[in-house]
Write a protein that holds these residues in place. Structure first.
Motif, PDB file in Angstrom:
ATOM      1  N   LEU A   1      42.272   7.809  44.275  1.00 21.29           N
ATOM      2  CA  LEU A   1      42.813   6.404  43.607  1.00 21.29           C
ATOM      3  C   LEU A   1      44.270   6.440  43.084  1.00 21.29           C
ATOM      4  CD1 LEU A   1      42.727   3.834  42.137  1.00 21.29           C
ATOM      5  CD2 LEU A   1      41.580   5.219  40.231  1.00 21.29           C
ATOM      6  N   GLN A   2      44.730   7.823  42.614  1.00 20.85           N
ATOM      7  CA  GLN A   2      45.942   8.164  42.138  1.00 20.85           C
ATOM      8  C   GLN A   2      47.000   8.258  43.481  1.00 20.85           C
ATOM      9  OE1 GLN A   2      47.117   8.395  39.032  1.00 20.85           O
ATOM     10  NE2 GLN A   2      45.139   7.611  38.478  1.00 20.85           N
ATOM     11  N   SER A   3      46.611   8.622  44.607  1.00 21.09           N
ATOM     12  CA  SER A   3      47.578   8.640  45.734  1.00 21.09           C
ATOM     13  C   SER A   3      47.611   7.538  46.587  1.00 21.09           C
ATOM     14  CB  SER A   3      47.004   9.981  46.687  1.00 21.09           C
ATOM     15  OG  SER A   3      45.825   9.692  47.222  1.00 21.09           O
ATOM     16  N   VAL A   4      46.786   6.445  46.394  1.00 18.50           N
ATOM     17  CA  VAL A   4      46.693   5.607  47.399  1.00 18.50           C
ATOM     18  C   VAL A   4      47.882   4.410  47.066  1.00 18.50           C
ATOM     19  CG1 VAL A   4      45.470   3.485  46.001  1.00 18.50           C
ATOM     20  CG2 VAL A   4      45.303   3.586  48.528  1.00 18.50           C
ATOM     21  N   ASP A   5      48.352   3.609  48.152  1.00 20.83           N
ATOM     22  CA  ASP A   5      49.110   2.579  47.993  1.00 20.83           C
ATOM     23  C   ASP A   5      48.862   1.288  48.744  1.00 20.83           C
ATOM     24  OD1 ASP A   5      51.831   1.355  47.621  1.00 20.83           O
ATOM     25  OD2 ASP A   5      52.925   2.078  49.369  1.00 20.83           O
ATOM     26  N   ALA A   6      48.552   0.416  47.978  1.00 23.38           N
ATOM     27  CA  ALA A   6      47.833  -0.986  48.469  1.00 23.38           C
ATOM     28  C   ALA A   6      48.323  -1.911  47.693  1.00 23.38           C
ATOM     29  CB  ALA A   6      46.338  -0.557  48.117  1.00 23.38           C
ATOM     30  N   ASP A   7      47.956  -3.308  48.189  1.00 22.05           N
ATOM     31  CA  ASP A   7      48.561  -4.671  47.662  1.00 22.05           C
ATOM     32  C   ASP A   7      47.272  -4.841  46.538  1.00 22.05           C
ATOM     33  OD1 ASP A   7      50.818  -5.292  49.206  1.00 22.05           O
ATOM     34  OD2 ASP A   7      49.234  -5.092  50.924  1.00 22.05           O
ATOM     35  N   VAL A   8      46.071  -4.522  46.848  1.00 22.81           N
ATOM     36  CA  VAL A   8      44.937  -5.028  46.085  1.00 22.81           C
ATOM     37  C   VAL A   8      44.167  -3.745  45.997  1.00 22.81           C
ATOM     38  CG1 VAL A   8      42.891  -6.402  45.571  1.00 22.81           C
ATOM     39  CG2 VAL A   8      44.935  -7.364  46.574  1.00 22.81           C
ATOM     40  N   VAL A   9      43.704  -3.167  44.549  1.00 26.00           N
ATOM     41  CA  VAL A   9      43.053  -2.234  44.207  1.00 26.00           C
ATOM     42  C   VAL A   9      41.797  -2.515  43.666  1.00 26.00           C
ATOM     43  CG1 VAL A   9      42.782   0.332  43.735  1.00 26.00           C
ATOM     44  CG2 VAL A   9      44.877  -0.877  44.180  1.00 26.00           C
ATOM     45  N   LEU A  10      40.306  -1.943  44.075  1.00 25.51           N
ATOM     46  CA  LEU A  10      39.305  -1.886  43.201  1.00 25.51           C
ATOM     47  C   LEU A  10      38.806  -0.537  42.996  1.00 25.51           C
ATOM     48  CD1 LEU A  10      39.181  -5.093  44.744  1.00 25.51           C
ATOM     49  CD2 LEU A  10      36.638  -5.003  44.083  1.00 25.51           C
TER      50      LEU A  10
ATOM     51  N   VAL B   1      33.878  -1.709  36.896  1.00 24.04           N
ATOM     52  CA  VAL B   1      34.632  -2.216  38.131  1.00 24.04           C
ATOM     53  C   VAL B   1      35.805  -2.746  37.810  1.00 24.04           C
ATOM     54  CG1 VAL B   1      34.592  -3.330  40.511  1.00 24.04           C
ATOM     55  CG2 VAL B   1      32.468  -2.490  39.585  1.00 24.04           C
ATOM     56  N   TRP B   2      36.972  -2.484  38.228  1.00 24.46           N
ATOM     57  CA  TRP B   2      38.442  -2.928  37.679  1.00 24.46           C
ATOM     58  C   TRP B   2      39.185  -3.340  39.132  1.00 24.46           C
ATOM     59  CZ3 TRP B   2      39.837  -3.602  32.802  1.00 24.46           C
ATOM     60  CH2 TRP B   2      39.243  -2.836  31.789  1.00 24.46           C
ATOM     61  N   MET B   3      39.717  -4.466  38.997  1.00 22.38           N
ATOM     62  CA  MET B   3      40.587  -4.819  39.919  1.00 22.38           C
ATOM     63  C   MET B   3      42.201  -5.139  39.565  1.00 22.38           C
ATOM     64  SD  MET B   3      40.550  -8.267  42.448  1.00 22.38           S
ATOM     65  CE  MET B   3      40.891  -9.474  41.057  1.00 22.38           C
ATOM     66  N   ALA B   4      43.112  -4.594  40.318  1.00 21.19           N
ATOM     67  CA  ALA B   4      44.397  -4.778  40.118  1.00 21.19           C
ATOM     68  C   ALA B   4      45.241  -5.378  41.202  1.00 21.19           C
ATOM     69  CB  ALA B   4      45.224  -3.544  39.433  1.00 21.19           C
ATOM     70  N   VAL B   5      46.423  -6.006  41.184  1.00 22.83           N
ATOM     71  CA  VAL B   5      47.341  -6.202  42.235  1.00 22.83           C
ATOM     72  C   VAL B   5      48.837  -5.568  41.898  1.00 22.83           C
ATOM     73  CG1 VAL B   5      48.612  -8.338  43.138  1.00 22.83           C
ATOM     74  CG2 VAL B   5      46.268  -8.612  42.577  1.00 22.83           C
ATOM     75  N   ASN B   6      49.091  -5.143  43.225  1.00 23.29           N
ATOM     76  CA  ASN B   6      50.543  -4.410  43.068  1.00 23.29           C
ATOM     77  C   ASN B   6      51.404  -5.241  42.509  1.00 23.29           C
ATOM     78  OD1 ASN B   6      52.754  -3.091  43.849  1.00 23.29           O
ATOM     79  ND2 ASN B   6      51.606  -1.965  45.628  1.00 23.29           N
ATOM     80  N   ALA B   7      52.152  -4.797  41.609  1.00 21.76           N
ATOM     81  CA  ALA B   7      53.415  -5.542  40.838  1.00 21.76           C
ATOM     82  C   ALA B   7      54.322  -6.010  41.719  1.00 21.76           C
ATOM     83  CB  ALA B   7      53.974  -4.535  39.587  1.00 21.76           C
ATOM     84  N   ASP B   8      54.577  -5.173  43.055  1.00 21.68           N
ATOM     85  CA  ASP B   8      55.602  -5.558  43.931  1.00 21.68           C
ATOM     86  C   ASP B   8      54.667  -6.247  45.299  1.00 21.68           C
ATOM     87  OD1 ASP B   8      58.002  -5.705  45.435  1.00 21.68           O
ATOM     88  OD2 ASP B   8      57.908  -3.597  46.033  1.00 21.68           O
ATOM     89  N   VAL B   9      54.400  -7.463  45.015  1.00 21.27           N
ATOM     90  CA  VAL B   9      53.617  -8.065  46.141  1.00 21.27           C
ATOM     91  C   VAL B   9      54.737  -8.873  46.967  1.00 21.27           C
ATOM     92  CG1 VAL B   9      52.151  -9.942  46.636  1.00 21.27           C
ATOM     93  CG2 VAL B   9      51.517  -8.226  44.733  1.00 21.27           C
ATOM     94  N   ARG B  10      54.635  -8.417  48.151  1.00 20.58           N
ATOM     95  CA  ARG B  10      55.540  -9.169  49.279  1.00 20.58           C
ATOM     96  C   ARG B  10      54.978 -10.313  49.797  1.00 20.58           C
ATOM     97  NH1 ARG B  10      57.829  -3.735  52.535  1.00 20.58           N
ATOM     98  NH2 ARG B  10      58.807  -2.728  50.544  1.00 20.58           N
ATOM     99  N   HIS B  11      53.705 -10.419  49.877  1.00 17.10           N
ATOM    100  CA  HIS B  11      52.991 -11.739  50.610  1.00 17.10           C
ATOM    101  C   HIS B  11      52.009 -12.285  49.573  1.00 17.10           C
ATOM    102  CE1 HIS B  11      55.177 -10.106  54.143  1.00 17.10           C
ATOM    103  NE2 HIS B  11      54.398  -9.194  53.841  1.00 17.10           N
ATOM    104  N   PRO B  12      52.555 -12.963  48.568  1.00 17.10           N
ATOM    105  CA  PRO B  12      51.592 -13.496  47.587  1.00 17.10           C
ATOM    106  C   PRO B  12      50.491 -14.430  47.996  1.00 17.10           C
ATOM    107  CG  PRO B  12      53.626 -14.466  47.363  1.00 17.10           C
ATOM    108  CD  PRO B  12      53.985 -13.295  48.245  1.00 17.10           C
TER     109      PRO B  12
END
Length: 328
Positions: A159-168, A295-306
């Motif tokens: 989880l700490q090392s992943v790079d994604a647009d949406v994370v659960l 269960v948590w969901m978060a969206v990357n603060a730097d979204v390029r394709h909203p």
């Protein structure tokens, strides 16, 4: 390049060149001039795919709309271009002539391949397998042009090392939602999961079902290794660690489920599992302490394709809302 027509129309397997001096319906002036180039692209895609459903997925339109547009094309040309064979489609004699004519005249107007944005979705492995998998599959069935990278999360380190647009991800129910290693928009809690030991119904009669820790001595326990480091599941982890026999540890979530279903093992699973698989049943009351995760969901603060990211977010929220009774 000579036009081709079927030499044996009844089977459509052999062709001979059309005579150069012979006029065809395609040679008439203006036959294709008034046809929408987009519809020509629809026709050529169907001809290549041999299936309306696959062509619709490729074009990202509804199959009903595709059939309607091609029916309009046949009406406009006054020719039958397709014949049906089961779930597939075959070009008629006129359809073959049209396809060959477009290629020969270099008028094949393929729809431009528009690069789709790559959306990266990182999901806790158990959530991906049990809850999201079916709806993600349905999304891909509807839209074959989506570019989606699905990343499985099976530990806090991943989880700490992943790079994604949406994370659960999953965390202890009473924690402040420690999230991924990158900056996100405010995280959203989707569900609270209760964990209980489970067994397959086929291996457990009601009268002989274990109802205490001591009763577990007659059963093999199975543990998914990533859960071993989860503090919220410590009561179960301690029980497994104290075992000197009749225990198996696996690194694949699907294998743990298979061992519970088919090998008479008892394993720790979210309480909703009996909704996901009717062949499994929870064993409440074995452990004194409750085990919960959120269960948590978060969206990357730097979204390029909203827009594309929002499509994935809406799918996830809809999935959890539709299964609300699993978590209540």
């Amino acid at each position: 390049m000579a036009l081709l027509e079927p030499a044996a129309p009844q089977d459509g397997t052999s062709y001979r060149p059309l005579s150069h001096g012979r006029e065809t319906w395609l040679a008439q002036a203006g036959t294709l001039a008034m046809v929408d180039p987009e519809v020509i692209g629809y026709f050529l895609t169907c001809a290549r795919c041999g299936c309306f459903m696959q062509a619709a997925r490729r074009l990202n339109i509804k199959a009903t709309l595709l059939r309607k547009r091609l029916a309009q094309l046949e009406e406009q040309l006054g020719r039958t271009l397709f014949s049906y064979q089961g779930n597939g489609i075959l070009l008629s004699r006129e359809g073959l002539q049209l396809q060959t004519h477009l290629v020969a005249q270099a008028h094949e107007r393929r729809l431009p391949v528009i690069e789709q944005p790559l959306i990266r979705l990182a999901v806790a492995e158990s959530i991906l397998h049990d809850i999201l998998g079916r709806d993600l599959t349905a999304l891909l069935r509807r839209n074959a042009s989506v570019r989606l990278e699905i990343i499985s999360i099976d530990s806090e380190l991943s989880l700490q090392s992943v790079d994604a647009d949406v994370v659960l991800w999953l965390s202890a129910a009473d924690s402040s939602a420690p999230g991924p290693g990158f900056v996100t928009q405010p995280p959203r809690a989707l569900a609270c999961l209760n964990y209980l030991p489970h067994i397959a119904k086929r291996y457990s009669r009601l009268t002989t079902r274990p109802d205490s820790v001591d009763d577990l001595a007659d059963y093999m326990l199975v543990q998914w290794q990533p859960d071993q480091q989860v503090e919220a599941l410590q009561p179960w982890n301690t029980l497994v660690q104290e075992r000197l026999a009749a225990v198996v540890r696996v690194h694949a979530y699907s294998l743990m489920l298979e061992m519970i279903r088919c090998s008479a093992c008892i394993g720790l699973l979210p309480r909703y599992m009996s909704c996901f698989d009717r062949g499994l049943i929870a064993l409440p009351g074995l452990l004194a302490e409750s085990m919960q995760r959120r269960v948590w969901m978060a969206v990357n603060a730097d979204v390029r394709h909203p827009q594309e990211v929002e499509m994935i977010v809406e799918l996830i929220v809809s999935t959890f809302e539709g299964r609300r009774d699993w978590f209540d």
